[in-house]
Each structure stands twice: as structure tokens, then as C-alpha cells.
Design a protein around this motif. Structure first.
Motif, mmCIF file in Angstrom:
data_model
loop_
_atom_site.group_PDB
_atom_site.id
_atom_site.type_symbol
_atom_site.label_atom_id
_atom_site.label_comp_id
_atom_site.label_asym_id
_atom_site.label_seq_id
_atom_site.Cartn_x
_atom_site.Cartn_y
_atom_site.Cartn_z
ATOM 1 N N ARG A 1 9.907 -0.852 1.757
ATOM 2 C CA ARG A 1 8.999 -1.055 0.626
ATOM 3 C C ARG A 1 9.606 -0.615 -0.698
ATOM 4 O O ARG A 1 9.206 -1.064 -1.750
ATOM 5 C CB ARG A 1 7.703 -0.274 0.840
ATOM 6 N N ILE B 1 0.829 -1.210 0.000
ATOM 7 C CA ILE B 1 0.000 0.000 0.000
ATOM 8 C C ILE B 1 0.864 1.261 0.000
ATOM 9 O O ILE B 1 0.499 2.285 -0.588
ATOM 10 C CB ILE B 1 -0.969 0.006 1.210
ATOM 11 N N GLU B 2 2.045 1.177 0.610
ATOM 12 C CA GLU B 2 2.901 2.363 0.665
ATOM 13 C C GLU B 2 3.401 2.734 -0.735
ATOM 14 O O GLU B 2 3.560 3.916 -1.049
ATOM 15 C CB GLU B 2 4.090 2.119 1.605
ATOM 16 N N LEU B 3 3.645 1.728 -1.569
ATOM 17 C CA LEU B 3 4.041 2.026 -2.952
ATOM 18 C C LEU B 3 2.850 2.558 -3.752
ATOM 19 O O LEU B 3 2.997 3.454 -4.591
ATOM 20 C CB LEU B 3 4.606 0.780 -3.637
ATOM 21 N N THR C 1 5.752 -0.739 8.499
ATOM 22 C CA THR C 1 5.859 -1.745 9.562
ATOM 23 C C THR C 1 6.295 -3.101 9.000
ATOM 24 O O THR C 1 6.900 -3.892 9.699
ATOM 25 C CB THR C 1 4.513 -1.912 10.295
#
Lengths: 281, 137
Positions: free
Chosen positions: B118, B6-8, B114
Motif C-alpha cells: 500500500r 484503508i491502510e493508508l 492483503t
């Protein structure tokens, strides 16, 4: 926030809470909004082992915990699963709510046996169910879940804004938040808080407008879609009209009207594969 | 292809909205996205190239030092940010489609979550163009 009153008696005014009962009797509770109060009362005393699986720690998803009757029975074994955070453990973050001045009882004072588990962003088993968690687009650490048993699967993504900064129609699947969780699910329970007009004024709040939810569901090719997380400002009459719009939009996308529902409090849905039922929601 | 973290996804959403050229790599250093502004600079849209392994995009976009010597992948700001886990700022050159070199300034940031590292993102500015449109004067 909950929105009880005469305007919400048909669809319900509680905040997010979904019970999933597996064939083997395993009880999973998805989120601990105010709906968990009635569920806790309704659960038989023998339902001593409970898994509460929390998507995130916004108040509307945990505020029922202090009113969950099994938590106040010494024979209960409750495991609370939720998203990890670099800031603090799940227990400590939930304890901020179950503590003074917001609560008269502390977590350590609960008579039940309670365990807290940071959800791995991988897969694990509870009873006969196979669970998968993945971070999804919302404000703060938020997970969506996929629960699979036998040939049935439920994707639960109640707070989700996959369309922010993205094109749900055109982006590759691996770039769409929550896509893998939802892909081909027997039932997708998905955020649909806003009308399209309302969404325009709430971009970035972490919730979805109607068209985006419908598009997401069609792209992920789910079998059934349950529109969830109604805006607390929406009355039953408003939701009736909203559902009409949803059916129109769904039909334009080629969806089967039978596969589209608006979430209603205490609604039970039985999912079963051709040979082996999963259980009920 | 597996779901991106999701961070990407969020980083791509942000970079896609910027008018400042930007690259995004995953935790292996593969180029998973660059935005329209970067496409203008390198002469090809991301939709044409698609995801590129580290060796491929390094070769195609030809990062070079101030004397035009190729910069190895290990010495790129993006790579350093990814593996050293810290922000990097430097000047270098990019080779565009017609073969000319453009001097750029690069700021690269690692993306931690976490679940671990990433990837990393780099935002860059063509030195000769001065401040970007909409940027500080």
C-alpha cells in the motif's frame, strides 16, 4: 449480541442481517447475524440459491449461520462472501465458529452446497447487481459494500468508525474511509451505535456516534440514510429519543427529515429508479 | 481522486496524531501526507504542498547524505522500504526552507495488506534535538 425482550419489540433485538431482493429474483443477504434465522424460515423453499455477503467475522455478524434453515436443505446452493485475511481462508475462519465446541455441526457436514469466496476489493456481478467491496475502518478486516442495479445503489457499512483520527467535515473525500462506497447512494445503511456522549467513551471500538454518522451521510450526499446497528443496551424508548436527536442534527446539516430513518426489524424499503426498480430491502 | 486504501487512511490518522515528524508515501512513492511535526522541520505545511510526486518531494526537501550530497530517490529509506519490503533505519539530512541542512535519523516501514503493498511510512528524529517530547528519556 442480540437483545430480545419487551424493551426491544418495536425496533427489534436481532443482530445484523439485511435481505436484498433484486428484480430478477436474485437474493443477497448482507451479514448473517441472528436476524437470518427468521429470514431463513420465511424464505420459500424455492429460494435455493443464496448469496450471503459478510462484512466481517465478528460474532454478531455470523452467529445466525447455524440457524439458517436453507443451510440444512440439500437442494440449497449458498455462497458466502467475506473479507480476506492473511491469517486463514474465509472457510477456515468461519469454521472456527461452525465447529466444536461452539457448534454441534461442522461446515463439512452441512447438507447444502456451500462455497466460500474471499471478496475481491474490486467489483463483481451477482445476478443483475454490480457489487463493490472496500475495506473500512473497524476492528479487524472489515468490508463495506455497494450494490448497484440499474440506477439504484445501496451502500451497506454497518460497522464503521470513519471519524477516528479524522475530520469528517474537513478531510478530502479520498481520505475518508468508506466515502467512495457511500457517495451519492440511493440508500446508505450505516453504523450509528452510539449517542455522541456514549461515543466519547468508545473511541476506537469501531463504531460511530450519531453526529459522525450524520456528517458522513451529508458529506457523501446520499439520498436516504438508515441508522443501523443499534447498541444492544438501547431500548425502544431510548431509540425513540435518539431518533428525535437524529432528526434535529440532520436538520441542522440541511438534511430532509423524510430521508432519515432508524432501522427497524422487518422494515421493507423499495428502491426504484425512474424507469426501473432495483428491488426491495 | 480515487479513494485511498484503508491502510493508508489509518496510517495517516496515526501519523497526524504523533508529535514525531513522519512522512507517508503511496505504492508509487508519491508523498501523500506528512504531519505537523514534519512540517515544522521542512518549513511548509502539508496543506500548502498537497500530494507530491516522488521526484518533486525529493527535490524540494533535498534529502542529502552526511556530506551534503543529494540522495537519489531510489536510495531513500522510504523508497527502499517500499520496494525492498523491509524496515530501514539510517541517518541523513533534510534541507529546510531556509536552505540549511538538518541531520536526522529515519526509520521507514513498508505497509503491506492483503491487497498488496500500500505504501510506506517514515518516522524521523532531528539528531540535534535529542529525544522527542513525550518519548523515552
Amino acid at each position: 449480541m442480540p437483545s430480545p425482550g419487551p424493551e426491544t419489540v418495536r425496533y427489534g433485538g436481532n443482530t445484523s442481517c439485511v435481505q436484498v431482493t433484486l428484480d430478477d429474483g436474485t437474493l443477497l443477504i448482507l451479514d448473517a447475524g441472528t436476524g437470518i434465522r427468521g429470514m431463513g424460515i420465511a424464505l420459500a423453499a424455492e429460494a435455493a440459491r443464496v448469496h450471503i455477503i459478510v462484512t466481517h467475522l465478528h460474532l454478531d455478524h455470523i452467529q445466525g449461520l447455524m440457524f439458517f434453515a436453507p443451510a440444512f436443505r440439500s437442494e440449497s446452493e449458498i455462497t458466502i462472501w467475506g473479507p480476506a485475511s492473511p491469517e486463514a481462508s474465509l472457510r477456515d475462519r468461519i469454521a472456527r465458529y461452525i465447529s466444536a465446541p461452539l457448534s454441534p455441526v461442522e461446515v463439512r457436514e452441512l447438507p447444502c452446497e456451500v462455497a466460500f469466496r474471499d471478496c475481491p476489493e474490486t467489483e463483481w456481478e451477482i445476478g443483475t447487481a454490480h457489487l463493490r467491496a472496500a475495506s473500512v475502518t473497524h476492528r479487524g478486516p472489515t468490508l463495506g459494500y455497494r450494490i448497484t442495479a440499474d440506477d439504484c445503489s445501496i451502500a451497506y457499512i454497518p460497522d464503521h468508525e470513519p471519524a477516528i483520527g479524522a475530520s469528517l467535515e474537513n478531510d478530502e473525500p479520498d481520505w475518508i474511509s468508506g466515502f467512495d462506497l457511500a457517495r451519492g447512494a440511493s440508500l446508505l445503511v450505516h453504523d450509528c451505535q452510539y449517542t455522541d456522549a456514549e461515543y466519547a467513551d468508545h473511541v476506537g471500538w469501531g463504531h460511530s456516534g450519531l453526529s459522525d454518522t450524520l456528517t458522513f451521510a451529508r458529506r457523501t450526499e446520499v439520498e436516504r440514510l438508515l441508522l443501523f446497528h443499534h447498541d444492544p443496551m438501547h431500548s425502544d424508548d431510548f431509540l425513540d429519543t435518539f431518533y428525535g436527536s437524529a432528526l434535529e442534527g440532520w436538520a441542522e446539516l440541511g438534511g430532509d427529515p423524510v430521508a432519515l430513518e432508524l432501522a427497524t426489524e422487518r422494515r421493507e424499503i423499495e428502491l426504484s429508479a425512474a424507469t426501473d426498480p432495483l428491488g426491495s430491502v | 481522486m480515487s479513494q485511498k486504501p484503508i491502510e493508508l487512511i489509518l496510517a495517516r490518522n496515526l501519523l497526524a496524531s504523533l508529535t514525531t515528524p513522519a512522512f507517508l508515501v503511496d505504492d508509487h512513492g508519491s508523498l501523500v501526507f506528512y504531519n505537523e511535526a514534519a512540517a515544522t522541520l521542512v518549513g511548509r505545511r502539508f496543506e500548502e504542498t498537497g500530494q507530491m510526486a516522488a521526484s518533486d518531494w525529493t527535490e524540494q526537501f533535498g534529502p542529502a547524505d552526511h556530506e551534503g550530497r543529494p540522495v537519489s530517490w531510489e536510495d531513500l529509506p522510504l523508497t527502499k522500504a517500499l520496494f525492498a519490503g523491509r524496515a530501514i533505519h539510517s541517518k541523513m539530512h533534510l534541507k529546510v526552507l531556509d536552505g540549511t541542512l538538518h541531520e536526522i535519523e529515519v526509520s521507514a516501514l513498508p505497509i503491506f495488506a492483503t491487497g498488496g503493498t500500500r505504501g510506506a511510512m517514515a518516522i524521523f528524529w532531528p539528531v540535534e534535538d535529542g529525544p522527542q517530547a513525550g518519548g523515552p528519556n
